[in-house]
Design a protein around this motif. Structure first.
Motif, mmCIF file in Angstrom:
data_model
loop_
_atom_site.group_PDB
_atom_site.id
_atom_site.type_symbol
_atom_site.label_atom_id
_atom_site.label_comp_id
_atom_site.label_asym_id
_atom_site.label_seq_id
_atom_site.Cartn_x
_atom_site.Cartn_y
_atom_site.Cartn_z
ATOM 1 N N ALA A 652 0.863 -1.195 0.000
ATOM 2 C CA ALA A 652 0.000 0.000 0.000
ATOM 3 C C ALA A 652 0.898 1.244 0.000
ATOM 4 O O ALA A 652 2.055 1.172 0.405
ATOM 5 C CB ALA A 652 -0.899 0.006 1.234
ATOM 6 N N ASN A 653 0.334 2.374 -0.447
ATOM 7 C CA ASN A 653 1.109 3.629 -0.494
ATOM 8 C C ASN A 653 0.629 4.597 0.568
ATOM 9 O O ASN A 653 -0.576 4.707 0.805
ATOM 10 C CB ASN A 653 0.939 4.311 -1.858
ATOM 11 N N ILE A 654 1.565 5.350 1.170
ATOM 12 C CA ILE A 654 1.188 6.415 2.111
ATOM 13 C C ILE A 654 1.052 7.704 1.305
ATOM 14 O O ILE A 654 1.999 8.141 0.667
ATOM 15 C CB ILE A 654 2.251 6.590 3.222
ATOM 16 N N GLU A 655 -0.146 8.310 1.325
ATOM 17 C CA GLU A 655 -0.379 9.567 0.606
ATOM 18 C C GLU A 655 -0.104 10.772 1.498
ATOM 19 O O GLU A 655 0.365 11.805 1.039
ATOM 20 C CB GLU A 655 -1.824 9.638 0.083
ATOM 21 N N LYS A 656 -0.432 10.622 2.798
ATOM 22 C CA LYS A 656 -0.261 11.741 3.730
ATOM 23 C C LYS A 656 -0.112 11.186 5.134
ATOM 24 O O LYS A 656 -0.720 10.165 5.464
ATOM 25 C CB LYS A 656 -1.480 12.663 3.646
ATOM 26 N N ILE A 657 0.708 11.849 5.950
ATOM 27 C CA ILE A 657 0.901 11.377 7.327
ATOM 28 C C ILE A 657 1.002 12.588 8.242
ATOM 29 O O ILE A 657 1.597 13.599 7.897
ATOM 30 C CB ILE A 657 2.164 10.468 7.419
ATOM 31 N N GLY A 658 0.340 12.518 9.385
ATOM 32 C CA GLY A 658 0.393 13.611 10.369
ATOM 33 C C GLY A 658 0.350 13.032 11.770
ATOM 34 O O GLY A 658 -0.195 11.951 11.989
ATOM 35 N N MET A 659 0.937 13.744 12.734
ATOM 36 C CA MET A 659 1.014 13.185 14.084
ATOM 37 C C MET A 659 0.703 14.254 15.115
ATOM 38 O O MET A 659 1.120 15.403 14.970
ATOM 39 C CB MET A 659 2.429 12.629 14.314
ATOM 40 N N ASP A 660 -0.074 13.866 16.139
ATOM 41 C CA ASP A 660 -0.183 14.743 17.307
ATOM 42 C C ASP A 660 -0.068 13.891 18.564
ATOM 43 O O ASP A 660 -0.519 12.745 18.611
ATOM 44 C CB ASP A 660 -1.490 15.563 17.285
ATOM 45 N N GLU A 661 0.568 14.447 19.573
ATOM 46 C CA GLU A 661 0.837 13.717 20.817
ATOM 47 C C GLU A 661 -0.329 13.931 21.762
ATOM 48 O O GLU A 661 -0.702 15.058 22.046
ATOM 49 C CB GLU A 661 2.133 14.267 21.429
ATOM 50 N N ARG A 662 -0.926 12.826 22.243
ATOM 51 C CA ARG A 662 -2.071 12.979 23.153
ATOM 52 C C ARG A 662 -1.586 13.278 24.566
ATOM 53 O O ARG A 662 -2.145 14.073 25.276
ATOM 54 C CB ARG A 662 -2.936 11.718 23.114
ATOM 55 N N ASP A 663 -0.556 12.566 24.997
ATOM 56 C CA ASP A 663 0.124 12.891 26.246
ATOM 57 C C ASP A 663 1.575 12.443 26.061
ATOM 58 O O ASP A 663 1.978 12.083 24.958
ATOM 59 C CB ASP A 663 -0.543 12.214 27.467
ATOM 60 N N GLY A 664 2.362 12.465 27.084
ATOM 61 C CA GLY A 664 3.779 12.128 26.950
ATOM 62 C C GLY A 664 4.023 10.686 26.534
ATOM 63 O O GLY A 664 5.094 10.348 26.051
ATOM 64 N N ARG A 665 2.988 9.796 26.714
ATOM 65 C CA ARG A 665 3.197 8.364 26.493
ATOM 66 C C ARG A 665 2.547 7.858 25.210
ATOM 67 O O ARG A 665 3.040 6.966 24.553
ATOM 68 C CB ARG A 665 2.618 7.601 27.700
ATOM 69 N N VAL A 666 1.412 8.498 24.836
ATOM 70 C CA VAL A 666 0.637 7.989 23.693
ATOM 71 C C VAL A 666 0.682 9.000 22.544
ATOM 72 O O VAL A 666 0.468 10.194 22.750
ATOM 73 C CB VAL A 666 -0.835 7.714 24.087
ATOM 74 N N SER A 667 0.957 8.521 21.328
ATOM 75 C CA SER A 667 0.924 9.367 20.119
ATOM 76 C C SER A 667 -0.224 8.921 19.232
ATOM 77 O O SER A 667 -0.547 7.736 19.158
ATOM 78 C CB SER A 667 2.232 9.223 19.341
ATOM 79 N N VAL A 668 -0.842 9.895 18.550
ATOM 80 C CA VAL A 668 -1.922 9.595 17.601
ATOM 81 C C VAL A 668 -1.420 9.974 16.207
ATOM 82 O O VAL A 668 -1.008 11.114 15.969
ATOM 83 C CB VAL A 668 -3.210 10.388 17.935
#
Length: 702
Positions: A652-668
């Motif tokens: 599969a191909n990645i078209e777009k990727i973005g990240m935000d940190e919910r807290d110090g331990r978990v990333s979304v």
């Protein structure tokens, strides 16, 4: 104001007595036609045509151009027909006058549309006779010189049009003096206070510069004498509008622009130009990267000169232009020099005329493919850029393109078919993106493929009007054929409820319905259905004239193959993929937009048979479809790389990727990936779930 006697004396120097008499006769005819009419300034109207003819006489234009100048407002303002002019002065003069006349009989919704239509008419007349534009430029120049009597709103509108269209056209035709006058008069009318302040600042600066200018001039003259070279050295003044443009465009202070000193050296022949270049480089050191040889590679408008910038006295930059007398004349008069020298003074003038014809030919091509006069004029404005880059084809041919052009612009400049079938490019033998701006001196090779089509994304980066027009034209043609194909499928689907096919409908019935809908042919009807402007079921009932009852339910779903092209799009709100239950929303003018059956955005209309259509995926569906995933995972080093590796492992191909940190331990992490169908998506999700630290995966649907 010029008098007729002074004008006749002026033209007698280069026209024969019979030709002078014809011009005089045209003046008397215009005087009689405009009898009783006055300009806003109060002068008799005929003073304007006489002044326009005087401007053309200064360029040594031929007698037919001067006659057209005398008569240029007769058709528009006095009600005398073109046929009457033709009978009096001949077909050629009548055609020139008609080419300059506005379309006064037609009604336009907006002023912009009227201007665009008039320009389009003039462009067509220019293709028949290039002198049309010269008469128009002279007419506009005299209007600009007498603009002060106009109300401020009209003054600004005329000045804006002059700066946007007529000054660049004068530049495109190599008419330097006229362009400068257009720009300065337009600038003063558009921004009187700014023009006044710059004018006063220039006067003050001129006093301080006198000493340095004379020292520089002496040094240059001495260098020429020392090397036994003959040449005239002139100081060059920067005109107001060019100072203003540089202050705005390059964000420079006034004193920075005025600190540059400019000279022009005019010599007898081309060989001497290069000798003078060597001589001045011996006096002052040249600034690297500032030398341009427009003699070997002339500008698109035929302009030729050597340009160099030197470190002068006390490190002051000195700009030098070196050219022959013919080049000087051509630079100032441009295409008008063709008549001044009767094209006998060497190849340069013939070249200038040929380039102008080439440009007009390009205008005709733009006009043919443009949807409207406003689109045409927008493309013409794009093409009037003054700066060029010079690109080489693999066989060594030089192509001139506007600054900022890309490989796609280059492909269309080579040939329309090359542009339409372009898929990739090599710049200096390396593969490069099609959107990369080209630099002078690069060699560009276009890679084509049979059956390839222009990409709508190209419109985001192409520069030239030719490329833009042809891409739009090709997309319109592609969209039309796809609309017809979809329309046929939809109409046959609706007719199948009556156990009929489109081929079984009688021709007279079809023609009756087409005339009711005011459509020219069968394809136009199918296009209207495919674009969503007409409902297939309503058209089917109309074709059957209400006397057939459905044999079965017409709501059986239409199969989507994924290869329908521009006319079918996939909703970004719910990103449907093969395997999902889907529904089609017919949007007027856009065709069909495919949504998930459960999409919230179509809740209100999903049961409206005029807006929504039941769909299903065909067994042989193909293509790649975007889907959005939300992945929650424990924060760790290189988590993006871990996810990317997992996704590519499933093809599969990645078209777009973005990240935000919910807290110090978990990333979304938000991912947009392209997959083939639901089965492919489930393999991707299964692979991601198996990765260390992944806590939760969710497909975003709305």
């Amino acid at each position: 104001m010029p008098t007729l006697d002074a004008f006749v004396e002026r033209i007698s120097g280069y026209l024969s007595a019979p030709q002078v008499n014809l011009v005089r006769r045209a003046f008397y005819y215009a005087e009689q036609a405009h009898d009783g009419q006055r300009r806003r300034s109060g002068e008799p109207y005929v003073t304007h045509p006489l002044a326009v003819a005087h401007i053309l006489a200064d360029m040594h234009m031929d007698h037919q151009s001067l006659m057209a100048a005398m008569l240029h407002d007769v058709i528009e303002d006095t009600g005398i027909a073109k046929e009457a002019l033709s009978a009096q002065f001949g077909e050629t003069v009548a055609e020139l006058v008609d080419g300059v006349s506005k379309l006064t009989q037609m009604q336009f919704e907006t002023k912009a549309e009227a201007q665009a239509e008039n320009f389009q008419k003039m462009a067509l007349a220019m293709a028949r006779d290039i002198r049309v534009i010269l008469v128009k430029l002279a007419d506009r120049l005299h209007n600009m010189r007498t603009l002060g009597v106009m109300p401020p709103v009209k003054r600004r509108r005329i000045a804006k049009e002059t700066l946007e269209i007529y000054a660049p056209i004068a530049n495109r035709l190599g008419m330097h003096q006229m362009r400068i006058e257009f720009e300065d008069l337009g600038f003063q009318a558009m921004h009187p206070m700014r023009a006044d302040r710059i004018q006063r600042a220039v006067r003050r600066a001129r006093g301080n510069r006198k000493e340095i200018l004379s020292k520089l001039e002496e040094s240059l003259r001495a260098a020429l004498e020392r090397d036994g070279l003959e040449g005239e050295v002139h100081g060059r003044e920067k005109h107001l509008y060019s100072i203003y443009k540089k202050m705005r465009g390059k964000r420079r202070a006034f004193h920075e622009i005025m600190d540059v000193y400019a000279f022009r050296i005019v010599v007898d022949k081309v060989d001497t130009c290069y000798r003078v270049l060597g001589s001045v480089h011996g006096v002052f050191k040249p600034i690297p990267g500032r030398f341009k040889d427009y003699i070997a590679i002339p500008k698109a408008n035929g302009y030729q000169s050597l340009h160099t910038t030197l470190f002068g006295l006390h490190g002051v930059p000195v700009e030098i232009q070196i050219r022959t007398r013919e080049m000087e004349e051509l630079a100032n008069q441009g295409i008008a020099a063709h008549w001044l020298y009767k094209s006998a003074e060497g190849e340069n003038l013939k070249q200038g005329h040929a380039r102008a014809r080439q440009w007009v030919k390009g205008l005709l091509e733009l006009q043919k493919n443009a949807d409207s006069s406003l689109e045409f004029i927008e493309n013409v404005k794009i093409d009037l850029f003054p700066d060029e880059v010079y690109i080489f084809t693999p066989k060594g041919r030089i192509m001139e393109l506007p600054k900022g052009s890309t490989a796609v612009d280059f492909a269309f400049a080579v040939h329309t078919d090359v542009g339409n079938s372009c898929i990739a490019c090599r710049i200096d033998k390396r593969l490069a993106p099609l959107s990369e701006p080209l630099q002078s001196g690069q060699t560009v090779e276009i890679i084509t493929a049979p059956g390839a089509r222009p990409n709508p994304a190209w419109l985001n980066f192409v520069i030239t009007g030719k490329a833009r027009t042809h891409i739009r034209h090709a997309l319109k043609q592609q969209r039309r054929s796809e609309s017809i194909s979809l329309g046929e499928r939809l109409l046959n689907k609706a007719l199948s409820a009556f156990n009929l096919k489109l081929e079984q409908i009688a021709d007279d019935v079809l023609h009756t319905v087409l005339s009711e809908y005011r459509l020219a042919g069968r394809d136009d009807l199918l296009e209207e259905i495919g674009l969503g402007n007409r409902m297939a079921y309503v058209v089917a009932r109309r074709l059957l004239a209400q006397d057939h009852e459905p044999a079965h339910n017409p709501d059986s779903p239409l199969a989507i193959r994924g290869t329908e092209g521009l006319i079918i799009s996939y909703a970004k709100c719910c990103t449907p993929i093969p395997g999902d239950p889907i529904i089609g929303h017919l949007s007027a003018g856009k065709g069909m937009v495919i949504h998930l059956d459960s999409c919230r955005n179509i809740t209100d209309i999903r049961h409206n048979p005029e807006k929504c259509f039941p769909l299903t995926w065909a067994k042989d569906v193909s293509g790649e479809f975007n889907v959005e995933l939300r992945v929650e995972l424990e924060h760790q080093r290189g988590l993006i790389a871990v996810l990317a590796t997992g996704i590519t492992a499933t093809d599969a191909n990645i078209e777009k990727i973005g990240m935000d940190e919910r807290d110090g331990r978990v990333s979304v992490v938000h991912l947009i990936i392209s997959v083939r169908d639901r089965l492919h998506l489930s393999r991707v999700i299964k692979k991601l779930r198996a990765l260390k630290g992944v806590m939760h995966i969710q497909r975003i649907r709305n």
